[in-house]
Design a protein around this motif. Structure first.
Motif, short mmCIF file in Angstrom:
data_model
loop_
_atom_site.label_atom_id
_atom_site.label_comp_id
_atom_site.label_asym_id
_atom_site.label_seq_id
_atom_site.Cartn_x
_atom_site.Cartn_y
_atom_site.Cartn_z
N HIS A 292 0.83 -1.20 0.00
CA HIS A 292 0.00 0.00 0.00
C HIS A 292 0.86 1.25 0.00
O HIS A 292 1.91 1.30 0.62
CB HIS A 292 -0.90 0.03 1.25
N ARG A 293 0.35 2.27 -0.68
CA ARG A 293 0.97 3.60 -0.66
C ARG A 293 -0.17 4.60 -0.53
O ARG A 293 -1.16 4.53 -1.25
CB ARG A 293 1.77 3.84 -1.94
N TYR A 294 -0.04 5.52 0.41
CA TYR A 294 -1.08 6.49 0.69
C TYR A 294 -0.72 7.84 0.10
O TYR A 294 0.41 8.30 0.25
CB TYR A 294 -1.29 6.62 2.21
N TRP A 295 -1.69 8.47 -0.56
CA TRP A 295 -1.50 9.77 -1.17
C TRP A 295 -2.31 10.80 -0.37
O TRP A 295 -3.45 10.56 -0.02
CB TRP A 295 -2.03 9.77 -2.60
N CYS A 296 -1.70 11.95 -0.12
CA CYS A 296 -2.38 13.03 0.58
C CYS A 296 -3.45 13.64 -0.33
O CYS A 296 -3.23 13.79 -1.53
CB CYS A 296 -1.36 14.09 0.99
N GLY A 297 -4.56 14.01 0.25
CA GLY A 297 -5.62 14.66 -0.52
C GLY A 297 -5.46 16.16 -0.63
O GLY A 297 -6.20 16.82 -1.36
N GLU A 298 -4.49 16.72 0.09
CA GLU A 298 -4.31 18.17 0.11
C GLU A 298 -3.07 18.64 -0.66
O GLU A 298 -3.01 19.78 -1.09
CB GLU A 298 -4.19 18.65 1.56
N CYS A 299 -2.06 17.77 -0.76
CA CYS A 299 -0.82 18.16 -1.44
C CYS A 299 -0.28 16.95 -2.20
O CYS A 299 -0.97 15.95 -2.35
CB CYS A 299 0.21 18.69 -0.43
N SER A 300 0.94 17.01 -2.65
CA SER A 300 1.49 15.93 -3.47
C SER A 300 2.24 14.87 -2.66
O SER A 300 2.92 14.02 -3.23
CB SER A 300 2.43 16.50 -4.53
#
Length: 76
Positions: free
Chosen positions: A4-12
């Motif tokens: 798994h890799r999590y991406w921020c919803g506010e920035c990169s």
């Protein structure tokens, strides 16, 4: 294996590939440091099994078939 890799919803920002709970903790820490007051959001990227594992199983099956054929030929 890291899946798994999590991406921020506010920035990169994105976490490195980790097991589920490890990546989630990193995302929560990122939100606390960079986006205080916002609940963690964004996307979760998942990856399947590695191709090396699939090829390993295929190779094992091929070797088993060759050995089976060799035993069958030697019997006659």
């Amino acid at each position: 294996m890291a899946t798994h890799r999590y991406w921020c919803g506010e920035c990169s920002f994105k976490t490195p590939w980790r097991r589920g709970p490890e990546g989630l903790h990193r995302q929560i820490e990122h939100y606390a440091a960079k986006h205080p007051g916002l609940p963690p959001g964004g996307q979760v990227e998942t990856r399947g099994r590695s191709s090396a594992r699939r090829y390993g199983r295929l190779l094992l099956a091929a070797v088993a078939l060759v050995l089976l054929a060799a035993v069958a030929v030697c019997r006659y």
